[in-house]
Design a protein around this motif. Structure first.
Motif, short mmCIF file in Angstrom:
data_model
loop_
_atom_site.label_atom_id
_atom_site.label_comp_id
_atom_site.label_asym_id
_atom_site.label_seq_id
_atom_site.Cartn_x
_atom_site.Cartn_y
_atom_site.Cartn_z
N UNK A 12 -1.47 7.95 19.88
CA UNK A 12 -1.87 8.55 21.15
C UNK A 12 -0.88 8.07 22.20
N UNK A 13 -0.31 9.03 22.97
CA UNK A 13 0.79 8.70 23.87
C UNK A 13 0.41 8.90 25.33
N UNK A 28 -5.74 12.68 25.65
CA UNK A 28 -4.31 12.36 25.75
C UNK A 28 -3.58 13.00 24.57
N UNK A 29 -2.30 13.33 24.73
CA UNK A 29 -1.56 13.89 23.59
C UNK A 29 -1.51 12.89 22.43
N UNK A 30 -1.64 13.41 21.23
CA UNK A 30 -1.56 12.53 20.08
C UNK A 30 -1.97 13.22 18.80
N UNK A 31 -1.75 12.55 17.69
CA UNK A 31 -2.13 13.10 16.41
C UNK A 31 -1.76 12.17 15.28
N UNK A 43 4.44 10.07 17.45
CA UNK A 43 4.02 10.22 18.85
C UNK A 43 4.87 11.23 19.60
N UNK A 44 6.18 11.14 19.45
CA UNK A 44 7.09 12.07 20.14
C UNK A 44 6.86 13.49 19.65
N UNK A 45 6.66 13.66 18.34
CA UNK A 45 6.41 14.99 17.78
C UNK A 45 5.13 15.59 18.34
N UNK A 46 4.07 14.79 18.40
CA UNK A 46 2.80 15.29 18.91
C UNK A 46 2.89 15.68 20.38
N UNK A 47 3.57 14.88 21.19
CA UNK A 47 3.73 15.23 22.61
C UNK A 47 4.47 16.56 22.72
#
Length: 124
Positions: A12-13, A28-31, A43-47
């Motif tokens: 989660x970012x 929050x963005x995340x996965x 994290x970067x990919x999910x954002x």
């Protein structure tokens, strides 16, 4: 054959943006971290997938690691340095809205809500 049930890792970012915090509708963005990825790459990919915002994987720093109360997920909460993103947000089908908040908000997940509150306390 022994089969193990491992606890999945979710990244989660927290992304500081436009003097606020980048969020997707109610979270929050995340996965999930995929096999073969570092947690930073995940994290970067999910954002990117959920918002269209680019963060540098190597710049992500861990804020805290939590296990959900039901013990089904491990969450790595991390934060990127402030990013610039002036264009519109682009998201995948999993996300209904991308927004920037400027104060603590209630999310769909208590651990996310706590991290959002702590983010704004640190920034004050």
């Amino acid at each position: 054959m022994i089969r193990y049930k491992n606890t999945p890792m979710v990244v989660v970012v927290l992304v500081p943006l436009r003097n606020g915090l980048l969020m997707i509708r109610r979270a929050l963005p995340g996965g999930y971290q995929m096999l073969g990825q570092t947690w930073q790459e995940a994290g970067a990919r999910e954002v990117m997938e959920e918002t269209g915002v680019v963060v540098i994987p190597e710049a992500l720093r861990i804020v805290t690691v939590e296990t959900t109360p039901d013990r089904r997920l491990n969450l790595i909460f991390c934060q990127s340095p402030p990013v610039e993103h002036q264009s519109t947000f682009v998201h995948d089908a999993e996300v209904s809205e991308v927004l920037v908040v400027h104060e603590p908000v209630e999310t769909a997940f208590p651990l996310h809500t706590q991290r959002v509150r702590e983010f704004f306390e640190r920034e004050a």
